[in-house]
Design an enzyme around this catalytic site. Structure first.
Site, mmCIF file in Angstrom:
data_model
loop_
_atom_site.group_PDB
_atom_site.id
_atom_site.type_symbol
_atom_site.label_atom_id
_atom_site.label_comp_id
_atom_site.label_asym_id
_atom_site.label_seq_id
_atom_site.Cartn_x
_atom_site.Cartn_y
_atom_site.Cartn_z
ATOM 1 N N HIS A 299 3.373 -15.912 -0.518
ATOM 2 C CA HIS A 299 3.457 -16.916 0.566
ATOM 3 C C HIS A 299 3.354 -18.317 -0.031
ATOM 4 O O HIS A 299 3.006 -18.482 -1.202
ATOM 5 C CB HIS A 299 2.317 -16.710 1.573
ATOM 6 C CG HIS A 299 0.960 -17.020 1.008
ATOM 7 N ND1 HIS A 299 0.262 -16.136 0.211
ATOM 8 C CD2 HIS A 299 0.180 -18.120 1.095
ATOM 9 C CE1 HIS A 299 -0.886 -16.678 -0.157
ATOM 10 N NE2 HIS A 299 -0.958 -17.893 0.358
ATOM 11 N N ASP B 116 1.484 -22.170 1.182
ATOM 12 C CA ASP B 116 0.495 -22.671 2.143
ATOM 13 C C ASP B 116 1.124 -23.816 2.947
ATOM 14 O O ASP B 116 1.833 -24.653 2.386
ATOM 15 C CB ASP B 116 -0.755 -23.191 1.413
ATOM 16 C CG ASP B 116 -1.472 -22.084 0.646
ATOM 17 O OD1 ASP B 116 -1.273 -20.905 0.980
ATOM 18 O OD2 ASP B 116 -2.217 -22.409 -0.307
ATOM 19 N N HIS C 158 2.950 -18.053 -4.085
ATOM 20 C CA HIS C 158 1.864 -17.423 -4.833
ATOM 21 C C HIS C 158 1.392 -16.176 -4.110
ATOM 22 O O HIS C 158 1.741 -15.957 -2.941
ATOM 23 C CB HIS C 158 0.718 -18.423 -5.058
ATOM 24 C CG HIS C 158 0.184 -19.051 -3.807
ATOM 25 N ND1 HIS C 158 0.825 -20.064 -3.133
ATOM 26 C CD2 HIS C 158 -0.948 -18.807 -3.099
ATOM 27 C CE1 HIS C 158 0.118 -20.426 -2.082
ATOM 28 N NE2 HIS C 158 -0.964 -19.662 -2.025
ATOM 29 N N ARG D 107 -12.886 -9.131 -6.596
ATOM 30 C CA ARG D 107 -12.581 -10.562 -6.725
ATOM 31 C C ARG D 107 -12.826 -11.288 -5.401
ATOM 32 O O ARG D 107 -12.492 -10.781 -4.335
ATOM 33 C CB ARG D 107 -11.121 -10.741 -7.152
ATOM 34 C CG ARG D 107 -10.706 -12.182 -7.264
ATOM 35 C CD ARG D 107 -9.380 -12.322 -8.020
ATOM 36 N NE ARG D 107 -9.067 -13.728 -8.119
ATOM 37 C CZ ARG D 107 -8.310 -14.387 -7.244
ATOM 38 N NH1 ARG D 107 -7.774 -13.761 -6.224
ATOM 39 N NH2 ARG D 107 -8.094 -15.679 -7.397
HETATM 40 C C1 LIG Z 1 -4.722 -24.197 8.359
HETATM 41 C C2 LIG Z 1 -4.213 -23.008 8.150
HETATM 42 C C3 LIG Z 1 -3.318 -22.626 7.045
HETATM 43 C C4 LIG Z 1 -3.216 -21.122 7.194
HETATM 44 C C5 LIG Z 1 -3.238 -20.987 8.663
HETATM 45 C C6 LIG Z 1 -4.451 -21.840 9.008
HETATM 46 O O1 LIG Z 1 -4.483 -22.159 10.315
HETATM 47 C C7 LIG Z 1 -5.739 -21.122 8.608
HETATM 48 C C8 LIG Z 1 -5.446 -19.969 7.645
HETATM 49 C C9 LIG Z 1 -4.461 -20.405 6.593
HETATM 50 C C10 LIG Z 1 -3.920 -19.245 5.801
HETATM 51 C C11 LIG Z 1 -4.770 -18.875 4.580
HETATM 52 C C12 LIG Z 1 -4.125 -17.706 3.840
HETATM 53 C C13 LIG Z 1 -2.616 -17.872 3.646
HETATM 54 C C14 LIG Z 1 -1.946 -18.378 4.950
HETATM 55 C C15 LIG Z 1 -0.425 -18.445 4.784
HETATM 56 C C16 LIG Z 1 -2.416 -17.565 6.129
HETATM 57 O O2 LIG Z 1 -1.876 -16.603 6.614
HETATM 58 O O3 LIG Z 1 -3.601 -18.106 6.626
HETATM 59 C C17 LIG Z 1 -2.571 -19.714 5.317
HETATM 60 C C18 LIG Z 1 -2.014 -20.439 6.537
HETATM 61 C C19 LIG Z 1 -0.889 -21.360 6.132
HETATM 62 O O4 LIG Z 1 -1.055 -22.118 5.160
HETATM 63 O O5 LIG Z 1 0.152 -21.298 6.779
HETATM 64 O O1 LIG Z 2 -7.067 -15.436 -3.787
HETATM 65 C C1 LIG Z 2 -6.438 -16.382 -4.224
HETATM 66 O O2 LIG Z 2 -6.618 -16.840 -5.335
HETATM 67 C C2 LIG Z 2 -5.339 -17.005 -3.392
HETATM 68 C C3 LIG Z 2 -5.720 -17.267 -1.987
HETATM 69 C C4 LIG Z 2 -4.640 -17.913 -1.215
HETATM 70 O O3 LIG Z 2 -3.524 -18.051 -1.658
HETATM 71 C C5 LIG Z 2 -4.928 -18.408 0.132
HETATM 72 O O4 LIG Z 2 -6.033 -18.151 0.652
HETATM 73 O O5 LIG Z 2 -4.033 -19.074 0.702
HETATM 74 FE FE LIG Z 3 -2.315 -19.421 -0.398
#
Ligand SMILES: C=C1C[C@]23C[C@@]1(O)CC[C@H]2[C@@]12CCC[C@@](C)(C(=O)O1)[C@H]2[C@@H]3C(=O)O
Ligand SMILES: O=C(O)CCC(=O)C(=O)O
Ligand SMILES: [Fe+2]
Length: 353
Positions: free
Chosen positions: A228, A230, A284, A294
């Site tokens: 994915h 961010d 990533h 981890r």
């Molecule tokens: C601020 C945010 C980015 C995120 C969605 C969220 O509302 C809170 C969770 C975030 C996260 C963390 C893990 C990877 C990710 C793609 C997900 O599914 O939840 C990211 C979201 C994002 O960056 O789109």
């Molecule tokens: O576990 C990790 O190092 C990556 C976590 C991550 O990519 C995320 O929380 O968006």
């Molecule tokens: Fe991430």
């Protein structure tokens, strides 16, 4: 119009069957529900073979150039001499362990509901994949108090205090790193009005994603956190001395080494847009281990939820037209919930030549 980040998820709820949680402690083989066919979708290469993941000393007088170069060519780097106290990182680590070692029934008391942003459970992107990840997560946006009370009815304050302190430190660090990255493109504080008069990002918004990757009987068969990007400006990742985070560089997976005391920084989709594609967002994922548990935590740094984010004006001229449409962070998150890894492509402005 939505006014908080959480509103983005009320508009587009994500339905994930949270109670399908595996008992990772007792399982002796990877069940079909967690078996992935495409773990080797790209080859893996050793970081050293591609020059090593950049490490930037934030006290280096050349830090701006180093950050800018790393954003442009890698989209990910580690920072040392970042100023976050070691004792805070240790306390934070202890709280991560304390949270994820709670019994599953207790953690499920704080489960994230489909139209909510915070809480315990599978990661939001799970809905895009046919198989489940070898993973447990806890998302914090805003105050952690309500969920922490459900986790520790008699003692939630130590968790909340450490999380608050950690978020405060991360906000300061994220602001510093964003200015280094933008400074490398010639952007100065007056160019980003929403960062405030002193560029302190007072109104910035952020989330904290706590991640746990339990030991796995057959790591090659499953996925910790799937590929994915961010939806942030930048993300700062803490990892507990265990590697597992990989970035996709030139068509290969590269492992980010676990470097004691360092923090990992990655470019997010909104920095990709702000920089008009000069700093590409980075794909990533996280893999899991057979004998080592981890833990990691991503600090997801973004703008205020309702500020328009688009390519910065200073970067646009006749030869450099804007490549992306402007939108708010909330609109971005809503679009991502529908289009996931294709979101940036959907926002790309078609070339007229
Ligand atoms: C601020 C945010 C980015 C995120 C969605 C969220 O509302 C809170 C969770 C975030 C996260 C963390 C893990 C990877 C990710 C793609 C997900 O599914 O939840 C990211 C979201 C994002 O960056 O789109
Ligand atoms: O576990 C990790 O190092 C990556 C976590 C991550 O990519 C995320 O929380 O968006
Ligand atoms: Fe991430």
């Amino acid at each position: 119009m939505s006014s908080t980040l959480s509103d983005a998820f009320r508009t587009v709820p994500v339905h994930i069957r949270q109670n399908g949680q595996l008992d990772f402690e007792s399982v002796r083989e990877v069940p079909d529900s967690h078996t992935w066919q495409d773990v080797d979708d790209y080859p893996s290469v050793d970081a050293a073979a591609v020059g090593g993941v950049p490490v930037v000393d934030l006290n280096d007088p050349n830090a701006m150039k180093l950050v800018s170069d790393a954003c442009e060519t890698w989209g990910l780097f580690q920072v040392v001499n970042h100023g976050v106290p070691v004792s805070l990182l240790q306390d934070f680590d202890a709280q991560l362990k304390r949270l994820f070692s709670l019994p599953t029934e207790r953690k499920l008391k704080a489960v994230r509901l489909p139209d909510d942003i915070s809480g315990y459970g599978l990661v939001r992107i799970s809905s895009f994949f046919p198989k489940l990840m070898w993973y447990e997560g806890f998302t914090i946006v805003g105050s952690p108090v309500e969920h922490a009370r459900q986790l520790w009815p008699d003692d939630h304050t130590q968790f909340c205090d450490v999380i608050d302190e950690y978020q405060k430190e991360m906000k300061g660090l994220a602001g510093r790193i964003v200015w280094l990255a933008l400074g490398g493109l010639g952007i100065t504080k007056p160019d980003l009005e929403w960062a405030g008069p002193n560029g302190e990002f007072e109104e910035a918004n952020a989330g904290l994603q706590l991640n746990s990757y339990p030991v796995c009987p057959d790591p090659n068969k499953t996925m910790g956190l799937a590929n994915h990007t961010d939806s942030t400006i930048i993300t700062i990742v803490y990892q507990n001395n265990e590697s597992g985070l990989q970035l996709l560089k030139d068509g290969s997976w590269v492992m980010v080494p676990a470097l004691d005391g360092a923090l990992v920084v990655n470019v997010g989709d909104l920095l990709h847009i702000l920089s008009n594609g000069k700093y590409p967002t980075v794909f990533h994922r996280a893999i899991v281990h057979q004998t080592r548990h981890r833990l990691s935590a991503a600090y997801l740094f973004g703008p205020p939820p309702n500020i328009q984010v688009g390519p910065l004006e200073k970067l646009i001229d006749h030869n450099n037209p804007p490549l992306y449409k402007s939108l708010t962070w909330n609109e971005y998150l809503e679009t991502k919930t529908k289009h996931f890894n294709k979101t940036l492509g959907k926002l790309r402005i078609a070339s007229t030549t």
